[in-house]
Design a protein around this motif. Sequence first.
Motif, PDB file in Angstrom:
ATOM      1  N   ASN A  57       0.836  -1.204   0.000  1.00  0.00           N
ATOM      2  CA  ASN A  57       0.000   0.000   0.000  1.00  0.00           C
ATOM      3  C   ASN A  57       0.868   1.249   0.000  1.00  0.00           C
ATOM      4  N   ALA A  60       2.550   1.752  -3.364  1.00  0.00           N
ATOM      5  CA  ALA A  60       1.575   2.214  -4.362  1.00  0.00           C
ATOM      6  C   ALA A  60       1.269   3.703  -4.188  1.00  0.00           C
ATOM      7  N   MET A  94      -7.716   2.118  -4.532  1.00  0.00           N
ATOM      8  CA  MET A  94      -7.170   0.954  -3.825  1.00  0.00           C
ATOM      9  C   MET A  94      -8.184   0.379  -2.841  1.00  0.00           C
ATOM     10  N   SER A  97     -10.667  -1.563  -4.830  1.00  0.00           N
ATOM     11  CA  SER A  97     -10.083  -2.830  -5.289  1.00  0.00           C
ATOM     12  C   SER A  97     -10.038  -3.842  -4.150  1.00  0.00           C
ATOM     13  N   SER A 125      -3.284  -9.671  -2.953  1.00  0.00           N
ATOM     14  CA  SER A 125      -3.713  -8.351  -2.498  1.00  0.00           C
ATOM     15  C   SER A 125      -2.615  -7.311  -2.697  1.00  0.00           C
ATOM     16  N   HIS A 129      -2.721  -3.874  -5.001  1.00  0.00           N
ATOM     17  CA  HIS A 129      -2.337  -2.533  -4.541  1.00  0.00           C
ATOM     18  C   HIS A 129      -1.337  -1.897  -5.508  1.00  0.00           C
ATOM     19  N   THR A 132      -2.821  -1.166  -8.977  1.00  0.00           N
ATOM     20  CA  THR A 132      -3.732  -0.025  -8.895  1.00  0.00           C
ATOM     21  C   THR A 132      -2.943   1.281  -8.814  1.00  0.00           C
ATOM     22  N   GLY A 133      -1.901   1.299  -8.004  1.00  0.00           N
ATOM     23  CA  GLY A 133      -1.054   2.487  -7.917  1.00  0.00           C
ATOM     24  C   GLY A 133      -0.423   2.812  -9.263  1.00  0.00           C
TER      25      GLY A 133
END
Length: 141
Positions: A57, A60, A94, A97, A125, A129, A132-133
């Motif tokens: 996370n 990202a 995020m 998602s 997962s 992340h 998506t980033g």
Amino acid sequence: MFRTLVVDLLLTLAYGGVGLALMALGYLLVDVVTPGKLHQLIWVERNRNATILLASNLVAVGIIVVAAIAAGENSFVTGLVGTTAYGLLGLAVMAVSFVLLDAVTPGRLGDILVDREPHPAVWVSAVVHLATGAIVAAAIS
């Protein structure tokens, strides 16, 4: 020359502050969707699953912030506002998602991702992340 250096240092400090604030918000979001407290899970219990989830996370968010800064206007205010807005949008994407991945996961994804035993779902997962980033970052430029 000295004046330019001081201005550049202040701009860097401002962008760094926005990046840190967005990463702190990302930390809080991961803390909300997982059972228990992240600081306890990671620093006391040394939970690898929770660590991988949080690290992905944060990376990202960093990717999004870097892309937003690089694509920023020459105006400091516009660039800072844009960086903040893109960072918040990235966190929202995020979060969505995560909800979608949770919907197709047997059981509760948050519980799985902080299990004491290594679980392959944490890698899925984490990649969601990061992807998506990267997608949000690519859309910025």
